[in-house]
Write a protein that holds these residues in place. Sequence first.
Motif, mmCIF file in Angstrom:
data_model
loop_
_atom_site.group_PDB
_atom_site.id
_atom_site.type_symbol
_atom_site.label_atom_id
_atom_site.label_comp_id
_atom_site.label_asym_id
_atom_site.label_seq_id
_atom_site.Cartn_x
_atom_site.Cartn_y
_atom_site.Cartn_z
ATOM 1 N N GLU A 107 0.829 -1.197 0.000
ATOM 2 C CA GLU A 107 0.000 0.000 0.000
ATOM 3 C C GLU A 107 0.872 1.259 0.000
ATOM 4 O OE1 GLU A 107 -3.967 -1.636 2.332
ATOM 5 O OE2 GLU A 107 -2.513 -0.370 3.366
ATOM 6 N N HIS A 108 1.938 1.236 0.803
ATOM 7 C CA HIS A 108 2.824 2.410 0.882
ATOM 8 C C HIS A 108 3.490 2.662 -0.470
ATOM 9 C CE1 HIS A 108 5.383 5.376 2.724
ATOM 10 N NE2 HIS A 108 6.422 4.798 2.144
ATOM 11 N N THR B 267 1.009 4.245 -2.887
ATOM 12 C CA THR B 267 0.568 5.610 -2.609
ATOM 13 C C THR B 267 1.702 6.622 -2.722
ATOM 14 O OG1 THR B 267 0.943 5.289 -0.241
ATOM 15 C CG2 THR B 267 -1.283 4.852 -1.084
ATOM 16 N N ARG C 42 -3.367 12.359 5.985
ATOM 17 C CA ARG C 42 -3.933 11.093 5.490
ATOM 18 C C ARG C 42 -2.845 10.028 5.369
ATOM 19 N NH1 ARG C 42 -6.466 14.507 1.466
ATOM 20 N NH2 ARG C 42 -8.658 14.910 1.968
ATOM 21 N N GLU C 43 -1.698 10.436 4.823
ATOM 22 C CA GLU C 43 -0.601 9.488 4.613
ATOM 23 C C GLU C 43 -0.109 8.901 5.926
ATOM 24 O OE1 GLU C 43 2.260 7.360 2.367
ATOM 25 O OE2 GLU C 43 0.545 8.534 1.679
ATOM 26 N N LYS D 43 -2.356 6.157 7.700
ATOM 27 C CA LYS D 43 -2.576 4.835 7.121
ATOM 28 C C LYS D 43 -2.016 3.755 8.040
ATOM 29 C CE LYS D 43 -2.899 6.238 2.320
ATOM 30 N NZ LYS D 43 -2.259 6.287 0.990
#
Length: 304
Positions: A8-9, A12, A214-215, A218
């Motif tokens: 996911e990282h 994004t 937001r980051e 997570k």
Amino acid sequence: MTSVGMHEHADTRPDRQEVARRLLDSSETLSYDPVTEVDWETPLDTSYHGASPEWSTLYGTSYWNEMTPEQQRELTRQEAASVASTGIWFEMILQQMVLRDFYAKDPTDPAFQWALTEIADECRHSIMFARGAAKLRAPAYRPRRLAVELGRFFKTTATGEAAYAAILVAEEVLDVMQRDWMRDERVVPFVRTINNIHVVEESRHMKFAREETRERLKGAGRLRRQYNALVVSIAAYFIVSSMVSPKVYANAGLDTRRALREAKANEHHKSMMRSSCAGLMEFLDSAGLLTKASLVFYKRANLI
């Protein structure tokens, strides 16, 4: 779980870099130099307000109605100077948090370069606010000692979403009121220019703060969200409650005790603050940072 989190990282990160690139491009094409953009030479015209009267802490009170137009204008000038001084205080906190966050990180990352650009913006804004307050014939307004010391602790310890969400709170609250002031022809022209510069450049800072919040959130668990939600709300309370110094009333020739009493009970001003923060509260709620405990401080600050 770890491999999913890493995937996911990785997915994004390019998006985050693209946001930073767009912000850098925007900064190159639309930025201002307050030294040349603001009219520093023309003497202060006291026939103007320093801020939109509707944003005064006393607007709508019986005390406001008793004041002469000259007193009303002087009060808004002192209040605008106090807000500017509070802005300087928080911008210094912001700069230290962002610089600490990007310490020893990859300088080729657009996010790193944007962080330094934001710090450079804030340095210019602080000087601009300082010169503006002096031109409004105001003294150096400072937050009360407790707020200064808590700010010192916060800037040293806040990380991740707590730092960026607090940055967002301070910038959003200022943004809404300054959008009103910059369009208001009752406000002295040089203050309108200052507000316009700040609004344009802070819009990029707010975009970055939202993305970073937001980051960093997570994968955050419930306990971490609860803790950081509370920290951000306490920071918000001290930022907002420090905006207008009690000393502005004496410097505007008013009875400080009566002014403080009526300002504290002023439902009009509370309503203005709540409406200005509606979008901010929606964002914090969507990010999981609007908790039952945090609501206590947001309500005390009249932000919700």
